[in-house]
Design a protein around this motif. Structure first.
Motif, PDB file in Angstrom:
ATOM      1  N   ARG A   1      12.451  12.076  -3.650  1.00 56.54           N
ATOM      2  CA  ARG A   1      12.173  13.497  -3.915  1.00 56.54           C
ATOM      3  C   ARG A   1      12.868  14.389  -2.890  1.00 56.54           C
ATOM      4  O   ARG A   1      13.254  15.512  -3.206  1.00 56.54           O
ATOM      5  CB  ARG A   1      10.673  13.768  -3.931  1.00 56.54           C
ATOM      6  CG  ARG A   1      10.042  13.375  -5.266  1.00 56.54           C
ATOM      7  CD  ARG A   1       8.652  13.917  -5.395  1.00 56.54           C
ATOM      8  NE  ARG A   1       7.768  13.080  -4.576  1.00 56.54           N
ATOM      9  CZ  ARG A   1       6.534  13.397  -4.234  1.00 56.54           C
ATOM     10  NH1 ARG A   1       6.028  14.544  -4.600  1.00 56.54           N
ATOM     11  NH2 ARG A   1       5.811  12.586  -3.514  1.00 56.54           N
ATOM     12  N   ILE A   2      13.023  13.897  -1.677  1.00 51.05           N
ATOM     13  CA  ILE A   2      13.698  14.678  -0.641  1.00 51.05           C
ATOM     14  C   ILE A   2      15.211  14.659  -0.845  1.00 51.05           C
ATOM     15  O   ILE A   2      15.885  15.681  -0.740  1.00 51.05           O
ATOM     16  CB  ILE A   2      13.343  14.141   0.768  1.00 51.05           C
ATOM     17  CG1 ILE A   2      11.872  14.418   1.079  1.00 51.05           C
ATOM     18  CG2 ILE A   2      14.245  14.750   1.837  1.00 51.05           C
ATOM     19  CD1 ILE A   2      11.356  13.704   2.322  1.00 51.05           C
ATOM     20  N   THR A   3      15.767  13.483  -1.150  1.00 54.09           N
ATOM     21  CA  THR A   3      17.222  13.345  -1.190  1.00 54.09           C
ATOM     22  C   THR A   3      17.857  13.705  -2.535  1.00 54.09           C
ATOM     23  O   THR A   3      19.012  14.115  -2.568  1.00 54.09           O
ATOM     24  CB  THR A   3      17.644  11.911  -0.810  1.00 54.09           C
ATOM     25  OG1 THR A   3      17.016  10.975  -1.702  1.00 54.09           O
ATOM     26  CG2 THR A   3      17.245  11.587   0.619  1.00 54.09           C
ATOM     27  N   LEU A   4      17.126  13.562  -3.616  1.00 55.66           N
ATOM     28  CA  LEU A   4      17.704  13.831  -4.942  1.00 55.66           C
ATOM     29  C   LEU A   4      18.275  15.235  -5.080  1.00 55.66           C
ATOM     30  O   LEU A   4      19.364  15.407  -5.628  1.00 55.66           O
ATOM     31  CB  LEU A   4      16.664  13.544  -6.030  1.00 55.66           C
ATOM     32  CG  LEU A   4      17.209  13.320  -7.432  1.00 55.66           C
ATOM     33  CD1 LEU A   4      18.234  12.191  -7.458  1.00 55.66           C
ATOM     34  CD2 LEU A   4      16.081  13.027  -8.394  1.00 55.66           C
ATOM     35  N   PRO A   5      17.606  16.274  -4.590  1.00 52.46           N
ATOM     36  CA  PRO A   5      18.171  17.623  -4.741  1.00 52.46           C
ATOM     37  C   PRO A   5      19.344  17.922  -3.797  1.00 52.46           C
ATOM     38  O   PRO A   5      19.993  18.956  -3.950  1.00 52.46           O
ATOM     39  CB  PRO A   5      17.002  18.555  -4.409  1.00 52.46           C
ATOM     40  CG  PRO A   5      15.810  17.717  -4.183  1.00 52.46           C
ATOM     41  CD  PRO A   5      16.246  16.313  -4.085  1.00 52.46           C
ATOM     42  N   LEU A   6      19.613  17.052  -2.836  1.00 60.60           N
ATOM     43  CA  LEU A   6      20.702  17.317  -1.891  1.00 60.60           C
ATOM     44  C   LEU A   6      22.057  17.217  -2.579  1.00 60.60           C
ATOM     45  O   LEU A   6      22.283  16.346  -3.405  1.00 60.60           O
ATOM     46  CB  LEU A   6      20.657  16.337  -0.720  1.00 60.60           C
ATOM     47  CG  LEU A   6      19.432  16.380   0.181  1.00 60.60           C
ATOM     48  CD1 LEU A   6      19.537  15.294   1.262  1.00 60.60           C
ATOM     49  CD2 LEU A   6      19.257  17.744   0.814  1.00 60.60           C
ATOM     50  N   SER A   7      22.957  18.106  -2.178  1.00 67.97           N
ATOM     51  CA  SER A   7      24.331  18.053  -2.685  1.00 67.97           C
ATOM     52  C   SER A   7      25.238  18.712  -1.658  1.00 67.97           C
ATOM     53  O   SER A   7      24.770  19.307  -0.685  1.00 67.97           O
ATOM     54  CB  SER A   7      24.447  18.757  -4.033  1.00 67.97           C
ATOM     55  OG  SER A   7      24.163  20.134  -3.886  1.00 67.97           O
ATOM     56  N   GLY A   8      26.512  18.609  -1.852  1.00 70.64           N
ATOM     57  CA  GLY A   8      27.492  19.264  -0.985  1.00 70.64           C
ATOM     58  C   GLY A   8      27.319  18.899   0.472  1.00 70.64           C
ATOM     59  O   GLY A   8      27.152  17.729   0.820  1.00 70.64           O
ATOM     60  N   SER A   9      27.347  19.915   1.339  1.00 70.66           N
ATOM     61  CA  SER A   9      27.295  19.670   2.779  1.00 70.66           C
ATOM     62  C   SER A   9      25.952  19.091   3.217  1.00 70.66           C
ATOM     63  O   SER A   9      25.900  18.307   4.157  1.00 70.66           O
ATOM     64  CB  SER A   9      27.598  20.948   3.558  1.00 70.66           C
ATOM     65  OG  SER A   9      26.663  21.949   3.244  1.00 70.66           O
TER      66      SER A   9
ATOM     67  N   GLU B   1       0.812  -1.219   0.000  1.00 71.89           N
ATOM     68  CA  GLU B   1       0.000   0.000   0.000  1.00 71.89           C
ATOM     69  C   GLU B   1       0.847   1.271   0.000  1.00 71.89           C
ATOM     70  O   GLU B   1       0.531   2.220  -0.708  1.00 71.89           O
ATOM     71  CB  GLU B   1      -0.943   0.011   1.200  1.00 71.89           C
ATOM     72  CG  GLU B   1      -2.051  -1.018   1.086  1.00 71.89           C
ATOM     73  CD  GLU B   1      -3.006  -0.943   2.257  1.00 71.89           C
ATOM     74  OE1 GLU B   1      -3.309   0.175   2.708  1.00 71.89           O
ATOM     75  OE2 GLU B   1      -3.434  -2.016   2.716  1.00 71.89           O
ATOM     76  N   ILE B   2       1.906   1.295   0.809  1.00 73.75           N
ATOM     77  CA  ILE B   2       2.657   2.555   0.926  1.00 73.75           C
ATOM     78  C   ILE B   2       4.158   2.437   0.645  1.00 73.75           C
ATOM     79  O   ILE B   2       4.832   3.453   0.557  1.00 73.75           O
ATOM     80  CB  ILE B   2       2.466   3.193   2.318  1.00 73.75           C
ATOM     81  CG1 ILE B   2       3.028   2.299   3.418  1.00 73.75           C
ATOM     82  CG2 ILE B   2       1.025   3.549   2.565  1.00 73.75           C
ATOM     83  CD1 ILE B   2       3.140   2.989   4.758  1.00 73.75           C
ATOM     84  N   GLY B   3       4.667   1.233   0.489  1.00 71.89           N
ATOM     85  CA  GLY B   3       6.102   1.041   0.309  1.00 71.89           C
ATOM     86  C   GLY B   3       6.698   1.865  -0.824  1.00 71.89           C
ATOM     87  O   GLY B   3       7.653   2.621  -0.631  1.00 71.89           O
ATOM     88  N   GLU B   4       6.128   1.728  -2.016  1.00 70.97           N
ATOM     89  CA  GLU B   4       6.665   2.454  -3.171  1.00 70.97           C
ATOM     90  C   GLU B   4       6.455   3.958  -3.045  1.00 70.97           C
ATOM     91  O   GLU B   4       7.302   4.753  -3.463  1.00 70.97           O
ATOM     92  CB  GLU B   4       6.063   1.918  -4.464  1.00 70.97           C
ATOM     93  CG  GLU B   4       6.636   0.552  -4.824  1.00 70.97           C
ATOM     94  CD  GLU B   4       6.209   0.079  -6.200  1.00 70.97           C
ATOM     95  OE1 GLU B   4       5.902   0.927  -7.060  1.00 70.97           O
ATOM     96  OE2 GLU B   4       6.194  -1.143  -6.403  1.00 70.97           O
ATOM     97  N   LYS B   5       5.341   4.355  -2.465  1.00 75.52           N
ATOM     98  CA  LYS B   5       5.078   5.784  -2.281  1.00 75.52           C
ATOM     99  C   LYS B   5       6.118   6.400  -1.347  1.00 75.52           C
ATOM    100  O   LYS B   5       6.605   7.509  -1.589  1.00 75.52           O
ATOM    101  CB  LYS B   5       3.667   6.000  -1.726  1.00 75.52           C
ATOM    102  CG  LYS B   5       2.582   5.639  -2.726  1.00 75.52           C
ATOM    103  CD  LYS B   5       1.208   5.722  -2.108  1.00 75.52           C
ATOM    104  CE  LYS B   5       0.184   5.221  -3.110  1.00 75.52           C
ATOM    105  NZ  LYS B   5      -1.105   4.965  -2.502  1.00 75.52           N
ATOM    106  N   LEU B   6       6.453   5.696  -0.279  1.00 77.15           N
ATOM    107  CA  LEU B   6       7.465   6.200   0.652  1.00 77.15           C
ATOM    108  C   LEU B   6       8.838   6.280  -0.010  1.00 77.15           C
ATOM    109  O   LEU B   6       9.575   7.245   0.196  1.00 77.15           O
ATOM    110  CB  LEU B   6       7.517   5.330   1.909  1.00 77.15           C
ATOM    111  CG  LEU B   6       6.309   5.442   2.831  1.00 77.15           C
ATOM    112  CD1 LEU B   6       6.393   4.408   3.948  1.00 77.15           C
ATOM    113  CD2 LEU B   6       6.190   6.839   3.407  1.00 77.15           C
ATOM    114  N   GLU B   7       9.173   5.281  -0.816  1.00 75.55           N
ATOM    115  CA  GLU B   7      10.454   5.330  -1.540  1.00 75.55           C
ATOM    116  C   GLU B   7      10.504   6.539  -2.472  1.00 75.55           C
ATOM    117  O   GLU B   7      11.538   7.203  -2.586  1.00 75.55           O
ATOM    118  CB  GLU B   7      10.670   4.035  -2.333  1.00 75.55           C
ATOM    119  CG  GLU B   7      11.018   2.859  -1.462  1.00 75.55           C
ATOM    120  CD  GLU B   7      11.147   1.562  -2.240  1.00 75.55           C
ATOM    121  OE1 GLU B   7      12.000   0.747  -1.861  1.00 75.55           O
ATOM    122  OE2 GLU B   7      10.389   1.359  -3.218  1.00 75.55           O
TER     123      GLU B   7
END
Length: 154
Positions: free
Chosen positions: A28-36, A17-23
């Motif tokens: 979406r949260i981690t992809l834009p992260l970079s550097g520090s 029910e929610i596994g793929e949605k949570l992934e």
């Protein structure tokens, strides 16, 4: 969120029910992260994964002295990462792990444990600033100076 992707502790049965949605949300949260920011994310979640994996390590041991010894051995292997916090206390940086404090707790199905961490309350904004500065200067952020804001937390 990572905990809720799977129905079992071994992370083999995905919640349909929610596994793929949570992934998706995590990506979406981690992809834009970079550097520090990315470095901080990896340190924080890597550290917390090591701490929480102790439950899985000690689960096969029978309750009592054997499980306690396994808990202490697993906790001894956890290396403190600079600038990390406990999810239960995101406004405090972890300064030290009391590696002799590991105590398995009672549970019918799981293997929870209790451990103590020395933390310094600094606020979320300061914790973030310390991690940016630490990455830029490769400085130590887990200072042990005690101005009264350091305390042990289980």
């Amino acid at each position: 969120m990572k905990t809720n992707i799977y129905l079992d502790e071994e992370e083999t049965i995905k919640d349909v029910e929610i596994g793929e949605k949570l992934e998706e949300i995590i990506q979406r949260i981690t992809l834009p992260l970079s550097g520090s920011a990315l470095s901080f994310y990896k340190r924080e979640f890597g550290f917390f994964d090591k701490v929480t994996s102790i439950s899985g390590t000690i689960r096969p041991y029978p309750r009592g002295p054997e499980r306690k010894q396994a808990c202490l051995e697993a906790l001894a292997k956890v290396e403190l990462e600079k600038g990390v916090y406990l999810p239960s206390n995101p406004d405090s940086v972890v300064l030290e792990i009391d590696k002799q404090s590991g105590r398995p707790m009672q549970s019918a199905a799981k293997a929870p444990f209790l451990a103590k961490f020395r933390v310094r309350k600094c606020g979320v904004a300061e914790l973030e600033r310390m991690n940016v500065v630490a990455d830029e200067n490769d400085a130590e952020t887990n200072e042990k100076s005690d101005d009264g804001s350091n305390y042990w937390q289980a």
